[in-house]
Design a protein around this motif. Structure first.
Motif, PDB file in Angstrom:
ATOM      1  N   VAL A 184       0.891  -1.143   0.188  1.00 45.37           N
ATOM      2  CA  VAL A 184       0.013  -0.037  -0.120  1.00 45.37           C
ATOM      3  C   VAL A 184       0.736   1.053   0.184  1.00 45.37           C
ATOM      4  O   VAL A 184       2.025   1.251   0.849  1.00 45.37           O
ATOM      5  N   GLU A 185       0.575   2.411  -0.957  1.00 46.48           N
ATOM      6  CA  GLU A 185       1.261   3.455  -0.847  1.00 46.48           C
ATOM      7  C   GLU A 185       0.133   4.679  -0.649  1.00 46.48           C
ATOM      8  O   GLU A 185      -0.988   4.359  -0.961  1.00 46.48           O
ATOM      9  N   TYR A 186       0.573   5.747  -0.101  1.00 48.99           N
ATOM     10  CA  TYR A 186      -0.131   6.762   0.106  1.00 48.99           C
ATOM     11  C   TYR A 186       0.365   8.307  -0.742  1.00 48.99           C
ATOM     12  O   TYR A 186       1.235   8.599  -0.197  1.00 48.99           O
ATOM     13  N   PRO A 217       1.701   2.694   5.395  1.00 47.21           N
ATOM     14  CA  PRO A 217       2.036   2.280   3.941  1.00 47.21           C
ATOM     15  C   PRO A 217       3.522   2.077   3.897  1.00 47.21           C
ATOM     16  O   PRO A 217       4.385   2.599   4.864  1.00 47.21           O
ATOM     17  N   GLY A 218       3.981   1.909   2.559  1.00 50.57           N
ATOM     18  CA  GLY A 218       5.464   1.639   2.391  1.00 50.57           C
ATOM     19  C   GLY A 218       5.977   3.168   2.254  1.00 50.57           C
ATOM     20  O   GLY A 218       7.159   3.358   2.585  1.00 50.57           O
ATOM     21  N   ARG A 219       5.245   3.851   1.550  1.00 51.19           N
ATOM     22  CA  ARG A 219       5.315   5.345   1.200  1.00 51.19           C
ATOM     23  C   ARG A 219       4.325   6.286   1.597  1.00 51.19           C
ATOM     24  O   ARG A 219       3.304   6.021   1.694  1.00 51.19           O
ATOM     25  N   GLY A 220       4.750   7.425   2.124  1.00 51.97           N
ATOM     26  CA  GLY A 220       3.562   8.542   2.240  1.00 51.97           C
ATOM     27  C   GLY A 220       3.148   8.388   3.655  1.00 51.97           C
ATOM     28  O   GLY A 220       3.632   7.558   4.584  1.00 51.97           O
ATOM     29  N   ASP A 221       2.359   9.289   4.200  1.00 54.88           N
ATOM     30  CA  ASP A 221       1.808   9.532   5.671  1.00 54.88           C
ATOM     31  C   ASP A 221       1.279   8.429   6.242  1.00 54.88           C
ATOM     32  O   ASP A 221       0.493   7.568   5.107  1.00 54.88           O
TER      33      ASP A 221
END
Length: 316
Positions: A184-186, A217-221
């Protein structure tokens, strides 16, 4: 004027956040850079994904020490990518966990991935000379196992292929909090260079079945409530389906990889072009999607040389 290769021009320091998602549960994030998760149990700490170097990992440790003095006993590798695993030695863990499939990928392509990622994103490899070597798990598992950190139960699971063939999540039932890694990325592009596009949405469905109250997530807030979790899952799914839908259509029409790349950019940029690392990921994403659409199930190995050749061919 040609684009700078991958993220070599991204030299700006990112602002770090250390967000609490529940009792003893934290997300170390930095404006689209790789995230690290922290679980504090009764008798120790688990770190999910380590940063790329021991020097970078020390930034995580500094934040952990602001909230607990318990020993860091465990490291969980959500997958094998260098930016996620090569800082592990800084934590001096008793155990390093990974799925069986992740260990197999380290054997097959760990060194090549290290060289590739260092060339793509040098800023993330602060003090690269402090990396002692590849990070090897001390314990692996086929699909799942349960770890008790005192009374706190942590379910560690390989739910299916997606970002890689070995993706692993951590689920903390007492708080309803999930650590997803790059599944999941955001508001960040999904890196799909080693992906399994047809499987990834099914794995997202399995994550959604847990109904997480919060998710790292892996990246993002950090996603701090169910509404944000739902948004993160939807954005990830939409990114993947738009990308693979465009590229597989191009492949079916007999278009070249370069033609597929140009068409995919036109399809994706209006909605996703402002996501972190979008331009960085796009050539590698389209190349992998094209391979899968043409029937290649096992992703080809990215090397530093192949990276540069692909970038020049598609961005030229």
């Amino acid at each position: 004027m040609s684009k700078a290769f991958a993220s070599t021009a991204d030299t700006a320091e990112k602002k770090i956040s250390f967000t609490q998602l529940g009792e003893g549960l934290y997300a170390f994030t930095a404006e689209g850079d790789p995230n690290t998760g922290v679980i504090v149990g009764d008798d120790g700490v688990m770190v999910i994904d380590t940063q790329a170097t021991p020097k970078m990992a020390n930034k995580v440790i500094e934040h952990i020490r602001k909230v607990t003095d318990k020993p860091i006993k465990y490291v969980l590798l959500s997958h094998y990518h260098a930016v996620r695993v090569l800082g592990a030695s800084a934590y001096q863990p008793q155990q390093v966990f990974a799925s069986d499939a992740t260990r197999s990928l380290i054997v097959e392509r760990g060194k090549e991935d290290w060289d590739s990622e260092y060339g793509r994103f040098p800023r993330l490899f602060l003090a690269a000379d402090t990396i002692p070597g590849l990070t090897w798990p001390t314990m692996t598992f086929p699909t799942k196992f349960t770890l008790y950190m005192g009374k706190r139960r942590v379910e560690i699971m390989h739910l299916g292929r997606g970002h890689t063939a070995g993706d692993t999540i951590a689920w903390v039932p007492d708080a309803g909090v999930m650590f997803s890694g790059d599944l999941v990325e955001y508001h960040s592009a999904c890196y799909c260079g080693d992906a399994h596009f047809k499987d990834w949405p099914k794995t997202l469905d399995k994550i959604a079945e847990f109904n997480p109250k919060a998710l790292v997530p892996g990246r993002g807030d950090a996603l701090t409530n169910p509404t944000e979790v739902g948004e993160g899952l939807k954005l990830t799914r939409d990114f993947l389906t738009t990308l693979y839908g465009s590229v597989s259509e191009s492949a079916a029409k007999g278009l070249s990889l370069k033609e597929a790349f140009d068409r995919c950019n036109d399809a994706m940029r209006p909605r996703f072009g402002n996501f972190a690392i979008f331009d960085h990921c796009q050539p590698f994403n389209v190349a992998r999607a094209y391979d899968e659409a043409m029937g290649l199930d096992h992703p080809r190995i990215w090397t530093a040389e192949r990276d540069r050749e692909m970038w020049a061919a598609l961005n030229g």
